[in-house]
Design a protein around this motif. Structure first.
Motif, mmCIF file in Angstrom:
data_model
loop_
_atom_site.group_PDB
_atom_site.id
_atom_site.type_symbol
_atom_site.label_atom_id
_atom_site.label_comp_id
_atom_site.label_asym_id
_atom_site.label_seq_id
_atom_site.Cartn_x
_atom_site.Cartn_y
_atom_site.Cartn_z
ATOM 1 N N THR A 252 -0.169 -14.884 -38.824
ATOM 2 C CA THR A 252 -0.396 -15.290 -37.437
ATOM 3 C C THR A 252 -0.831 -14.053 -36.655
ATOM 4 O O THR A 252 -0.509 -12.932 -37.029
ATOM 5 N N MET A 253 -1.605 -14.287 -35.624
ATOM 6 C CA MET A 253 -2.114 -13.153 -34.827
ATOM 7 C C MET A 253 -1.913 -13.425 -33.353
ATOM 8 O O MET A 253 -1.766 -14.579 -32.965
ATOM 9 N N ASN A 254 -2.005 -12.356 -32.554
ATOM 10 C CA ASN A 254 -1.950 -12.585 -31.111
ATOM 11 C C ASN A 254 -3.218 -13.310 -30.695
ATOM 12 O O ASN A 254 -4.239 -13.219 -31.370
ATOM 13 N N ASP A 255 -3.151 -14.067 -29.607
ATOM 14 C CA ASP A 255 -4.370 -14.745 -29.168
ATOM 15 C C ASP A 255 -5.213 -13.777 -28.339
ATOM 16 O O ASP A 255 -4.990 -12.578 -28.384
ATOM 17 N N LYS A 256 -6.143 -14.366 -27.592
ATOM 18 C CA LYS A 256 -7.131 -13.519 -26.962
ATOM 19 C C LYS A 256 -6.576 -12.746 -25.770
ATOM 20 O O LYS A 256 -7.048 -12.875 -24.662
ATOM 21 N N CYS A 257 -5.511 -11.977 -25.989
ATOM 22 C CA CYS A 257 -5.035 -11.144 -24.901
ATOM 23 C C CYS A 257 -4.318 -9.947 -25.501
ATOM 24 O O CYS A 257 -3.989 -9.930 -26.681
ATOM 25 N N ALA A 258 -4.102 -8.937 -24.683
ATOM 26 C CA ALA A 258 -3.604 -7.673 -25.209
ATOM 27 C C ALA A 258 -2.076 -7.631 -25.303
ATOM 28 O O ALA A 258 -1.510 -6.608 -25.673
ATOM 29 N N ARG B 201 -9.743 -14.881 -38.544
ATOM 30 C CA ARG B 201 -8.790 -15.876 -39.037
ATOM 31 C C ARG B 201 -9.416 -16.704 -40.147
ATOM 32 O O ARG B 201 -8.801 -16.976 -41.169
ATOM 33 N N MET B 202 -10.650 -17.129 -39.917
ATOM 34 C CA MET B 202 -11.297 -17.983 -40.920
ATOM 35 C C MET B 202 -11.579 -17.195 -42.202
ATOM 36 O O MET B 202 -11.396 -17.713 -43.299
ATOM 37 N N GLU B 203 -12.013 -15.954 -42.057
ATOM 38 C CA GLU B 203 -12.304 -15.166 -43.267
ATOM 39 C C GLU B 203 -11.037 -14.917 -44.074
ATOM 40 O O GLU B 203 -11.050 -14.942 -45.301
ATOM 41 N N ALA B 204 -9.930 -14.671 -43.372
ATOM 42 C CA ALA B 204 -8.658 -14.479 -44.085
ATOM 43 C C ALA B 204 -8.266 -15.771 -44.805
ATOM 44 O O ALA B 204 -7.742 -15.749 -45.913
ATOM 45 N N VAL C 156 -4.981 -21.456 -38.127
ATOM 46 C CA VAL C 156 -5.049 -21.938 -36.747
ATOM 47 C C VAL C 156 -6.158 -21.180 -36.020
ATOM 48 O O VAL C 156 -6.193 -19.956 -36.060
ATOM 49 N N ILE C 157 -7.063 -21.920 -35.417
ATOM 50 C CA ILE C 157 -8.101 -21.284 -34.598
ATOM 51 C C ILE C 157 -7.812 -21.609 -33.139
ATOM 52 O O ILE C 157 -7.718 -22.773 -32.772
ATOM 53 N N GLU C 158 -7.653 -20.562 -32.339
ATOM 54 C CA GLU C 158 -7.401 -20.789 -30.923
ATOM 55 C C GLU C 158 -8.745 -20.864 -30.209
ATOM 56 O O GLU C 158 -9.529 -19.920 -30.260
ATOM 57 N N ALA C 159 -8.997 -21.991 -29.593
ATOM 58 C CA ALA C 159 -10.301 -22.174 -28.954
ATOM 59 C C ALA C 159 -10.164 -23.229 -27.865
ATOM 60 O O ALA C 159 -9.052 -23.525 -27.416
ATOM 61 N N GLU D 264 -15.181 -15.042 -30.595
ATOM 62 C CA GLU D 264 -15.887 -15.115 -31.886
ATOM 63 C C GLU D 264 -15.171 -14.282 -32.958
ATOM 64 O O GLU D 264 -14.869 -14.773 -34.041
ATOM 65 N N GLU D 265 -14.889 -13.018 -32.619
ATOM 66 C CA GLU D 265 -14.318 -12.124 -33.629
ATOM 67 C C GLU D 265 -12.924 -12.578 -34.049
ATOM 68 O O GLU D 265 -12.579 -12.568 -35.224
ATOM 69 N N GLN D 266 -12.127 -12.996 -33.067
ATOM 70 C CA GLN D 266 -10.764 -13.447 -33.380
ATOM 71 C C GLN D 266 -10.788 -14.672 -34.286
ATOM 72 O O GLN D 266 -9.995 -14.800 -35.206
#
Lengths: 437, 256
Positions: B122-128, A427-430, A408-411, A421-423
């Protein structure tokens, strides 16, 4: 409609815009790009696509006062407008254009300065930002005489178009499609057909033209044929290697969205289909080394198309199908010239975003199997809530049933401020590591 | 003997792990990342080498991971921390089914399969929200040292709640709780609950797969681990130095 403007429109249509096209062809030759070894030769039809869309936006500025102008939402049954000779502009298509030109944040900010919230769809913010600033990469958009929207894609369009109607002080026609929880029944169809009947007097009044049923039937026929051809275009990607990438398809989608029901869209997809079939026969792939085949879910990330396209192609991964591009072909078999209103009601109310999640799950399963998909990239788009809701459940179920790895890419579709970009990269590299590429 | 190095350049700290030829942990180091990721990676590796009493020439292969992995010029390969945490956790606790890694800048939940392979994540989104940074900001606000937060929190009772998971909004909630004279310990406890709730929702999206291993700096916080165990209804594996799990995974990959 003014006679002078009408003459000017036709002059630009017949002489001005062909001259512009010749000029753009001449200048394009001078800017040849270094070919990327990861891709096959570019599609020849792309030049024609660029011409059609440039001409559409170029001519639109002369349409004001010469032809009735309507601004239309992507899921609205535009076929009904065609017999009245409306010049149609699609704010969503324009939004995608702004996104691709990286103008999203600028226009969104203008809307935000006027009090529109950052959480509002960025197509809506770009459109409202355009209203306040009149900035557009298309030069100039014509002032609409009519707004035409359907809530079959989201509820946001209802309020977005109401705001537009308020600002422009023009009529809004809203086509309300009952949500398909289990099935669309006869009462639902009757409800939608009644709405079409009620629209006709308004369309006649705004355009100054009488409704012509035969002409309408002809348009239904052309629209159906164009959508079918678009479906065949997408189907060519079942071939290994696929002759086109989904990133190409995101671009080639423009005519079926904005020029549906016009002969030019049909003519274009016939040309494109011919070229793709030839590529398949010759075993020519869109990317040079197709190892893995992927599916894309949700609208494109317009400002990242080139980067993503390069990133995946470099690893021998090609996107061969998408729920998004499929949306303009999926329900077209319902369309029937003999019963235009009833069939149009069905075609437009059963589109992916007005349909339940079970339907979407079934559709994704079918696409994964038919296109021999190895992995799934899901764009969770901040703008598009109806498309993004349920994605985590869908991916879990698809993983359980078919064992397809996914990420899942959050955008966002056009507002690059919602893209990290980094987030996204991690995700894509993993995902690449998990797929062993 | 050949040695293998793994370096995890994180947002706040950088870890280096050195494995000997048999795959045994020879030594490790943890340094602050600061403003220069390359220097931090060099410093961490140098420190670890000194500790092990080896020179750089004896390192056969190096794998870099973490946010700054691209800034490690001497690494032979760069692998995401997702793969590295999965592998590291599997190596330490072979029954690991899920890794919860709460680092300085992000938190992730990884479903681990056979041999430490990543099945899903799964990861947190763009926030802390739900990251180490959240606790760091709150520690500063409450003038408590970060490493005391866990113990203080476990001592507290009460029913104070922080409803927001957002770092900025939670901070303003803390301000009003302080103004209402709630004891610090209770507020800290509520903050821990908030971070656990945020991460728990991520665990739920992947489904709970026992056993759970926690990694990253926040796993040192006993309260976070204990509240997470409460949610899970199961005990959680935590290595004595949970911060090195990513670097360990990288070193294991270097040896592969």
């Amino acid at each position: 409609m003014s006679l002078v403007r009408n003459l000017r429109y036709h002059f630009m249509k017949d002489l001005g815009s062909p001259a512009l096209m010749r000029f753009s062809r001449a200048t394009r030759k001078r800017r040849s790009r270094q070919p990327n070894p990861n891709f096959g030769p570019p599609l020849e039809a792309s030049a024609r696509l660029k011409e059609i869309m440039t001409r559409h936006y170029f001519l639109s500025r002369y349409a004001e006062g010469a032809k009735p102008v309507a601004w239309v939402s992507s899921g609205a049954p535009v076929e009904l407008l065609r017999p009245f000779d409306f010049y149609t502009v699609y704010p969503e298509n324009h939004g995608a254009l702004c996104g691709a030109q990286k103008m999203g944040p600028e226009l969104c900010s203008v809307a935000e300065e006027h009090g529109y919230h950052q959480d509002l769809c960025s197509y809506a913010r770009i459109d409202l930002g355009h209203y306040f600033s009149r900035k557009t990469p298309a030069g100039k958009l014509p002032k609409p005489d009519l707004l035409f929207a359907s809530n079959n894609i989201c509820q946001t369009v209802v309020y977005w178009y109401k705001a537009l109607a308020h600002y422009w002080q023009i009529p809004l026609i809203l086509f309300d499609t009952p949500y398909n929880f289990e099935e669309i029944n006869g009462i639902d169809i009757a409800y939608m057909v009644r709405q079409f009947e009620e629209m006709i007097p308004t369309l006649e009044k705004v355009s100054g033209r009488r409704f012509n049923y035969r002409k309408f039937q002809g348009i239904i026929r052309i629209a159906k044929e164009a959508s079918n051809t678009w479906g065949e275009v997408l189907d060519t990607m079942k071939a290994r290697p696929a002759p086109m990438t989904i990133f190409d398809a995101f671009g080639h989608l423009a005519p079926i969205v904005s020029l549906r029901g016009l002969p030019v869209a049909l003519e274009y997809y016939r040309t494109l289909l011919g070229e793709l079939k030839e590529r398949v026969d010759r075993g020519m792939g869109a990317i040079t080394n197709e190892h893995k085949r992927l599916m894309w879910d949700n609208i494109a990330i317009w400002y990242k198309m080139r980067d993503l396209s390069n990133l995946f192609a470099a690893r021998g991964m090609n996107f061969v199908t998408a729920t998004y591009t499929n949306a303009w072909a999926e329900t077209i078999p319902y369309m029937a010239e003999s019963r235009p209103f009833e069939s149009m009601a069905k075609t437009y109310s059963l589109v992916i975003l007005n349909n339940n999640l079970n339907h979407r799950l079934g559709l994704m399963e079918r696409l994964i199997k038919e296109f021999q998909v190895d992995g799934l990239v899901i764009h969770s788009a901040r703008s598009c809530k109806p498309y993004s809701v349920g994605q985590y459940d869908l991916r879990r179920l698809l993983m359980q049933r078919l064992g397809v790895p996914s990420v899942v890419i959050e955008a966002d579709i056009t507002d690059s401020r919602a893209y990290s970009e980094e987030q996204a990269r991690i995700r894509m590299e993993a995902f690449f590591e998990a797929m062993g590429v | 003997m050949n040695y293998f190095a793994g370096i995890d350049v994180g947002a706040l700290s950088t870890e280096a792990v050195i494995l000997d030829g048999k795959g045994e942990l020879a030594g490790y180091s943890i340094v602050g990342t600061g403003a220069n990721s390359t220097e931090a990676a060099e410093e961490a590796l140098q420190k670890a080498l000194v500790l092990v009493g080896r020179s750089y020439d004896e390192i056969k292969r190096t794998v870099a991971t973490g946010y700054g992995r691209a800034c490690v010029p001497f690494a032979d390969k760069k692998i995401t921390e997702i793969s590295c945490h999965a592998l590291g956790a599997h190596h330490l606790f072979p029954d690991t089914g899920t890794v919860i890694d709460i680092g300085g800048q992000d938190s992730k939940v990884i479903r681990v399969g056979e041999g430490g392979k990543v099945l899903d994540f799964t990861m947190n989104d763009k926030c802390a929200a739900g990251t180490g940074r959240f606790l760091e900001v709150m520690a500063a606000k409450l003038q408590v040292s970060l490493d005391k937060m866990g113990d203080l929190s476990l001592r507290a009772g009460g029913d104070v709640r922080i409803s927001s998971v957002c770092t900025v909004f939670a901070e303003s909630e803390v301000v009003s709780l302080v103004a209402q004279n709630h004891p610090k310990e209770e507020i800290i406890r509520a903050l821990h609950r908030s971070i656990v709730n945020r991460v728990w929702s991520m665990v739920k999206t992947l489904g709970v797969h026992i056993a759970v291993t926690m990694s990253g700096g926040v796993a040192k916080n006993r309260a976070v681990v204990s509240f997470m165990e409460e949610k899970l209804g199961h005990s959680i594996h935590v290595h004595t130095e949970p911060q090195i799990v990513g670097a360990l995974g990288a070193a294991l990959l270097a040896r592969k």
